[in-house]
Scaffold this motif. Sequence first.
Motif, PDB file in Angstrom:
ATOM      1  N   ASP A  81     107.273 -36.896 106.494  1.00 37.58           N
ATOM      2  CA  ASP A  81     107.808 -35.990 105.465  1.00 37.58           C
ATOM      3  C   ASP A  81     107.086 -34.638 105.408  1.00 37.58           C
ATOM      4  N   THR A  82     106.403 -34.220 106.483  1.00 42.46           N
ATOM      5  CA  THR A  82     105.723 -32.927 106.464  1.00 42.46           C
ATOM      6  C   THR A  82     106.405 -31.906 107.361  1.00 42.46           C
ATOM      7  N   GLY A  83     107.225 -32.348 108.299  1.00 45.48           N
ATOM      8  CA  GLY A  83     107.821 -31.431 109.255  1.00 45.48           C
ATOM      9  C   GLY A  83     106.836 -31.005 110.334  1.00 45.48           C
ATOM     10  N   LEU A  84     105.703 -31.678 110.406  1.00 48.74           N
ATOM     11  CA  LEU A  84     104.668 -31.308 111.371  1.00 48.74           C
ATOM     12  C   LEU A  84     104.641 -32.193 112.616  1.00 48.74           C
ATOM     13  N   LEU A  85     105.405 -33.265 112.605  1.00 50.55           N
ATOM     14  CA  LEU A  85     105.366 -34.197 113.746  1.00 50.55           C
ATOM     15  C   LEU A  85     105.712 -33.536 115.071  1.00 50.55           C
ATOM     16  N   ASN A  86     106.617 -32.562 115.038  1.00 52.31           N
ATOM     17  CA  ASN A  86     107.017 -31.895 116.286  1.00 52.31           C
ATOM     18  C   ASN A  86     105.923 -30.983 116.838  1.00 52.31           C
ATOM     19  N   LEU A  87     104.833 -30.769 116.073  1.00 51.54           N
ATOM     20  CA  LEU A  87     103.727 -29.929 116.529  1.00 51.54           C
ATOM     21  C   LEU A  87     102.553 -30.733 117.083  1.00 51.54           C
ATOM     22  N   VAL A  88     102.645 -32.051 117.007  1.00 53.25           N
ATOM     23  CA  VAL A  88     101.537 -32.903 117.458  1.00 53.25           C
ATOM     24  C   VAL A  88     101.545 -33.012 118.977  1.00 53.25           C
ATOM     25  N   VAL A  89     100.383 -32.752 119.576  1.00 51.24           N
ATOM     26  CA  VAL A  89     100.228 -32.796 121.023  1.00 51.24           C
ATOM     27  C   VAL A  89      99.074 -33.720 121.387  1.00 51.24           C
ATOM     28  N   ALA A  90      99.334 -34.606 122.335  1.00 50.61           N
ATOM     29  CA  ALA A  90      98.271 -35.435 122.902  1.00 50.61           C
ATOM     30  C   ALA A  90      97.828 -34.754 124.186  1.00 50.61           C
ATOM     31  N   MET A  91      96.529 -34.454 124.283  1.00 49.14           N
ATOM     32  CA  MET A  91      96.024 -33.802 125.495  1.00 49.14           C
ATOM     33  C   MET A  91      94.905 -34.640 126.100  1.00 49.14           C
ATOM     34  N   ASP A  92      94.553 -34.299 127.315  1.00 50.49           N
ATOM     35  CA  ASP A  92      93.500 -34.996 128.023  1.00 50.49           C
ATOM     36  C   ASP A  92      92.248 -35.066 127.146  1.00 50.49           C
TER      37      ASP A  92
ATOM     38  N   ASP B 240      91.987 -24.343 130.233  1.00 48.66           N
ATOM     39  CA  ASP B 240      93.434 -24.478 130.288  1.00 48.66           C
ATOM     40  C   ASP B 240      93.769 -25.868 129.768  1.00 48.66           C
ATOM     41  N   PHE B 241      94.725 -25.977 128.879  1.00 47.78           N
ATOM     42  CA  PHE B 241      95.051 -27.290 128.336  1.00 47.78           C
ATOM     43  C   PHE B 241      96.531 -27.577 128.497  1.00 47.78           C
ATOM     44  N   SER B 242      96.803 -28.843 128.584  1.00 48.61           N
ATOM     45  CA  SER B 242      98.188 -29.298 128.656  1.00 48.61           C
ATOM     46  C   SER B 242      98.253 -30.661 127.991  1.00 48.61           C
ATOM     47  N   GLY B 243      99.441 -31.094 127.718  1.00 46.00           N
ATOM     48  CA  GLY B 243      99.640 -32.390 127.086  1.00 46.00           C
ATOM     49  C   GLY B 243     101.115 -32.648 126.891  1.00 46.00           C
ATOM     50  N   THR B 244     101.395 -33.603 126.030  1.00 43.82           N
ATOM     51  CA  THR B 244     102.782 -33.922 125.694  1.00 43.82           C
ATOM     52  C   THR B 244     102.912 -34.016 124.186  1.00 43.82           C
ATOM     53  N   THR B 245     104.073 -33.628 123.705  1.00 43.03           N
ATOM     54  CA  THR B 245     104.316 -33.727 122.269  1.00 43.03           C
ATOM     55  C   THR B 245     104.496 -35.184 121.887  1.00 43.03           C
ATOM     56  N   LEU B 246     104.117 -35.510 120.676  1.00 39.13           N
ATOM     57  CA  LEU B 246     104.262 -36.876 120.178  1.00 39.13           C
ATOM     58  C   LEU B 246     105.737 -37.233 120.059  1.00 39.13           C
ATOM     59  N   VAL B 247     106.516 -36.281 119.560  1.00 41.46           N
ATOM     60  CA  VAL B 247     107.957 -36.485 119.415  1.00 41.46           C
ATOM     61  C   VAL B 247     108.636 -35.913 120.656  1.00 41.46           C
ATOM     62  N   GLY B 248     109.343 -36.725 121.367  1.00 38.31           N
ATOM     63  CA  GLY B 248     110.104 -36.275 122.527  1.00 38.31           C
ATOM     64  C   GLY B 248     109.333 -36.261 123.829  1.00 38.31           C
ATOM     65  N   LYS B 249     108.010 -36.436 123.761  1.00 40.56           N
ATOM     66  CA  LYS B 249     107.173 -36.463 124.977  1.00 40.56           C
ATOM     67  C   LYS B 249     107.415 -35.242 125.873  1.00 40.56           C
ATOM     68  N   THR B 250     107.610 -34.078 125.248  1.00 37.96           N
ATOM     69  CA  THR B 250     107.834 -32.832 125.979  1.00 37.96           C
ATOM     70  C   THR B 250     106.502 -32.305 126.512  1.00 37.96           C
ATOM     71  N   PRO B 251     106.457 -31.916 127.779  1.00 32.21           N
ATOM     72  CA  PRO B 251     105.215 -31.339 128.312  1.00 32.21           C
ATOM     73  C   PRO B 251     104.892 -30.009 127.638  1.00 32.21           C
TER      74      PRO B 251
ATOM     75  N   MET C 218     101.258 -22.945 117.165  1.00 28.75           N
ATOM     76  CA  MET C 218     100.317 -23.864 116.522  1.00 28.75           C
ATOM     77  C   MET C 218     100.565 -25.263 117.064  1.00 28.75           C
ATOM     78  N   TRP C 219      99.480 -25.926 117.471  1.00 26.08           N
ATOM     79  CA  TRP C 219      99.537 -27.320 117.909  1.00 26.08           C
ATOM     80  C   TRP C 219      98.569 -28.132 117.074  1.00 26.08           C
ATOM     81  N   LEU C 220      98.997 -29.297 116.659  1.00 27.21           N
ATOM     82  CA  LEU C 220      98.114 -30.265 116.018  1.00 27.21           C
ATOM     83  C   LEU C 220      97.652 -31.206 117.119  1.00 27.21           C
ATOM     84  N   VAL C 221      96.374 -31.227 117.381  1.00 28.97           N
ATOM     85  CA  VAL C 221      95.839 -31.993 118.500  1.00 28.97           C
ATOM     86  C   VAL C 221      95.584 -33.429 118.069  1.00 28.97           C
ATOM     87  N   ALA C 222      96.228 -34.343 118.781  1.00 29.55           N
ATOM     88  CA  ALA C 222      96.170 -35.765 118.432  1.00 29.55           C
ATOM     89  C   ALA C 222      95.028 -36.467 119.138  1.00 29.55           C
ATOM     90  N   SER C 223      94.360 -37.339 118.405  1.00 31.06           N
ATOM     91  CA  SER C 223      93.349 -38.194 119.018  1.00 31.06           C
ATOM     92  C   SER C 223      93.478 -39.632 118.509  1.00 31.06           C
TER      93      SER C 223
END
Length: 189
Positions: free
Chosen positions: A124-135, A55-66, A107-112
């Motif tokens: 300029d890709t429109g992908l920033l809202n898909l970036v998620v930082a997870m544990d 099970d995974f969870s995190g927050t979005t890079l933009v807006g810090k949405t859970p 789809m989530w782009l997993v940030a590290s």
Amino acid sequence: MTDIGLIHWVLACLIFAVSINLVLTFRLFDMMRTMHVPGVNAVPLTLPVGELAPDFSGTTLVGKTPVSSVNKPTVLVFLSSKCKECHSKLAELSRIQAALNSAQVVMWLVASEHPNKLKAFLTDTGLLNLVVAMDSEVRKSLNPRSASPFYLFLDENRVLQASGIIGDDDWLSFISQMDGILSEAEPAL
């Protein structure tokens, strides 16, 4: 005086050469971590197909949405701003967003990496809202070798259906399906 100056110059050159050698050695070591050598028990790229992903969870890079794992098919994409191959995949990932929404696939782009690096990488890709930082522990269990560009296809129950390096046969089949959805959505001319 000239002997001391020459010695300083030679020492400076040696320090520079050793520094370059260390940098190259660490880069080579990092590249070797993600290589598969037949016959060597290396860390696997990810979980075995058919296994339940944690099970995974995190927050979005933009807006810090859970964000958390959902009961929908999910594509997790691992990219790195340092990866040359990743740069060439951004346009493809941007293009399929509308098809993913139509197919009800998340789809989530997993940030590290540091958020500033990711913002610069994805500008300029429109992908920033898909970036998620997870544990980091969960991220490492999903992608133990920090491979990129890497993907995981999870079904609605979080069972791993496929994984690999973006551009392999499973990925190309997925892109073909998404392109089919996009072409069906286009108005007839």
